[in-house]
Design an enzyme around this catalytic site. Structure first.
Site, PDB file in Angstrom:
ATOM      1  N   CYS A   1      -6.795  -3.054 -33.572  1.00  0.00           N
ATOM      2  CA  CYS A   1      -5.955  -4.258 -33.668  1.00  0.00           C
ATOM      3  C   CYS A   1      -4.479  -3.896 -33.801  1.00  0.00           C
ATOM      4  O   CYS A   1      -3.613  -4.568 -33.236  1.00  0.00           O
ATOM      5  CB  CYS A   1      -6.401  -5.127 -34.831  1.00  0.00           C
TER       6      CYS A   1
ATOM      7  N   GLU B   1      -7.772 -10.606 -35.671  1.00  0.00           N
ATOM      8  CA  GLU B   1      -6.416 -10.413 -35.150  1.00  0.00           C
ATOM      9  C   GLU B   1      -6.400 -10.441 -33.623  1.00  0.00           C
ATOM     10  O   GLU B   1      -5.530 -11.060 -33.009  1.00  0.00           O
ATOM     11  CB  GLU B   1      -5.844  -9.072 -35.640  1.00  0.00           C
TER      12      GLU B   1
END
Length: 139
Positions: A91, A57
């Site tokens: 993330c 991500e």
């Protein structure tokens, strides 16, 4: 799913194939959709010093930011797991700071993806607004 993100899911699956995961053996791919329709992909890249590993991500969003993109619509995430794999805490925070409350589409081996807003994964995020409020109280 509220929107058809099948192409985005396929892009995350393709990115997963490029993952470098010699230590965990856990491959993850992500595909980030900008508000103007461009897709940036990323995969996890492991290092023998785990703290230096980067998730799929963050790879995707850092690529997009480095190319001048600042507005995002959704991210799809695919992994080797038998169930959906949500983004890790780091993330989630990076996505919140750089992308805001985007759609998160979690690929599933059952064929039924799970879609939600980022705020459901990070309900009380640390944000620029909270940081400014803290600075203001300090003065």
């Amino acid at each position: 799913m509220r929107e058809n993100y099948r192409t985005l899911i396929q892009a995350s699956r393709n990115a997963k194939r490029r993952a470098h995961a010699p230590y965990s053996g856990f491959h993850v791919g992500a595909a980030l959709l900008t508000s103007d329709g461009v897709v940036f992909t990323g995969c996890n890249v492991e290092n023998s010093s785990y703290g230096l590993t980067i998730c799929a991500e963050r790879t995707a969003i850092f690529k997009a930011i480095s190319e001048g993109k600042k507005k995002f619509k959704a991210i799809a995430i695919t992994s080797d797991g038998t169930d959906v794999t949500p983004p890790c805490g780091a993330c989630r925070q990076v996505l919140w700071d750089l992308a805001g409350n985007i759609d998160v589409v979690l690929d599933s081996h059952s064929g039924i993806p799970l879609q939600m807003k980022l705020e459901s994964l990070l309900p009380i995020p640390f944000s620029e607004k909270r940081l400014k409020a803290a600075r203001k109280r300090k003065s």
